[in-house]
Design a protein around this motif. Structure first.
Motif: not given
Length: 312
Positions: A56-67
């Motif tokens: 979960p934490m890294y998937l949220f980070l991935c969304s953050l980096f895409v943004n």
């Protein structure tokens, strides 16, 4: 309403006459943009390719980096073109598109940070139930809702501003801004001002509710816990709080600049302040998380430096 019209283009007057300095500015913006694209793309690739990071934490980070890629793409390529031109004219349709990109980026950023705060709350306060609560489907649903919520919010916020009759087409900024469009209107903008406040409430205040709730709960747990638990919570939450503070203050500076007379502030400083949350955040997050989280560092080395064995 007299002499009002819908202009086909807008003039960005904040650039001024920069002369040969435009080549220096172009070089600086180019380097910043390349660094943003490289750092965020690398971390997205690492998280996507490494199954160990499908948490979960890294998937949220991935969304953050895409943004971060999305937000910087809405501004920096445009800035590079505008710096080298002499007219600084932007077509109206692109101006509206840029406003939409900037505002959705900001809203998504706050929503992502809210989701990450909730993830930290569950991890620290309910460690034994963490994987039961934060399932893959729930994480994906939260990420999708963050993006859909932001797109819908900004669409409704912008609709009334775009349709306003304008009595001028000069925007005193280096990029298009919704509040600047409202100030060009000939008609009464009371509804738009209230709509803008409501849109800001939805974009900033609503995500701040779960962030505040999460950290109040985390703090209450830490006050009753052992020193080891406090240290773990501090390590886990510090990057998130640093990212949140950096972005919040960057947005706050931009809001203040738009609402108050800043003519006494040097033009270069006003431009830097207005670009802060659009440039520094996409650079800050990859450095903050990429270098701070040991698992991401490890997987970066494994993926990109396979020729050099990683010593235990």
């Amino acid at each position: 309403m007299e002499n009002s019209t819908q202009f086909m283009s807008f003039v960005l007057s904040a650039y001024g006459n920069i002369g040969l300095l435009k080549y220096l500015y172009f070089a600086i913006i180019s380097v910043l943009y390349m660094a943003i694209v490289f750092a965020n793309t690398m971390l997205i690739v690492v998280i996507s390719m490494e199954r160990k990071l499908h948490q979960p934490m890294y998937l949220f980070l991935c969304s953050l980096f895409v943004n971060e890629l999305y937000g910087s793409a809405a501004v920096l390529p445009f800035l590079m073109v505008q710096v080298l031109t002499n007219t600084h004219v932007v077509p109206a349709h692109y101006c509206y598109l840029q406003i939409f990109g900037i505002y959705t980026y900001a809203s998504i950023e706050f929503c992502n940070l809210a989701a990450m705060a909730y993830d930290r709350y569950v991890s620290i306060c309910y460690p034994l139930q963490y994987h039961v609560i934060m399932t893959s489907n729930r994480v994906i649903m939260i990420i999708m809702l963050s993006w859909i919520y932001s797109f819908m919010n900004i669409t409704f916020t912008m609709y009334s501003s775009v349709s306003l009759p304008k009595c001028g087409n000069i925007i005193d900024k280096v990029y298009c801004n919704n509040y600047s469009l409202v100030k060009l209107a000939c008609s009464d903008t009371t509804v738009n001002n209230y709509g803008g406040i409501f849109g800001t409430f939805l974009s900033v205040v609503v995500p701040m509710v779960p962030i505040s709730f999460s950290y109040i709960k985390i703090l209450s747990i830490c006050l009753r816990s052992s020193k080891e638990t406090k240290q773990k919570a501090l390590r886990t939450c510090t990057p998130h709080l640093a990212s949140l503070s950096n972005f919040f203050f960057g947005c706050w500076f931009e809001i203040l600049q738009g609402r108050f007379d800043m003519t006494h502030v040097p033009a270069v400083l006003r431009i830097i302040i207005s670009l802060y949350f659009l440039v520094c955040q996409p650079l800050f997050n990859p450095v903050l998380y990429g270098f701070n989280l040991s698992m991401i560092r490890q997987q970066c080395k494994t993926l990109f430096l396979k020729k050099y064995p990683i010593q235990g």
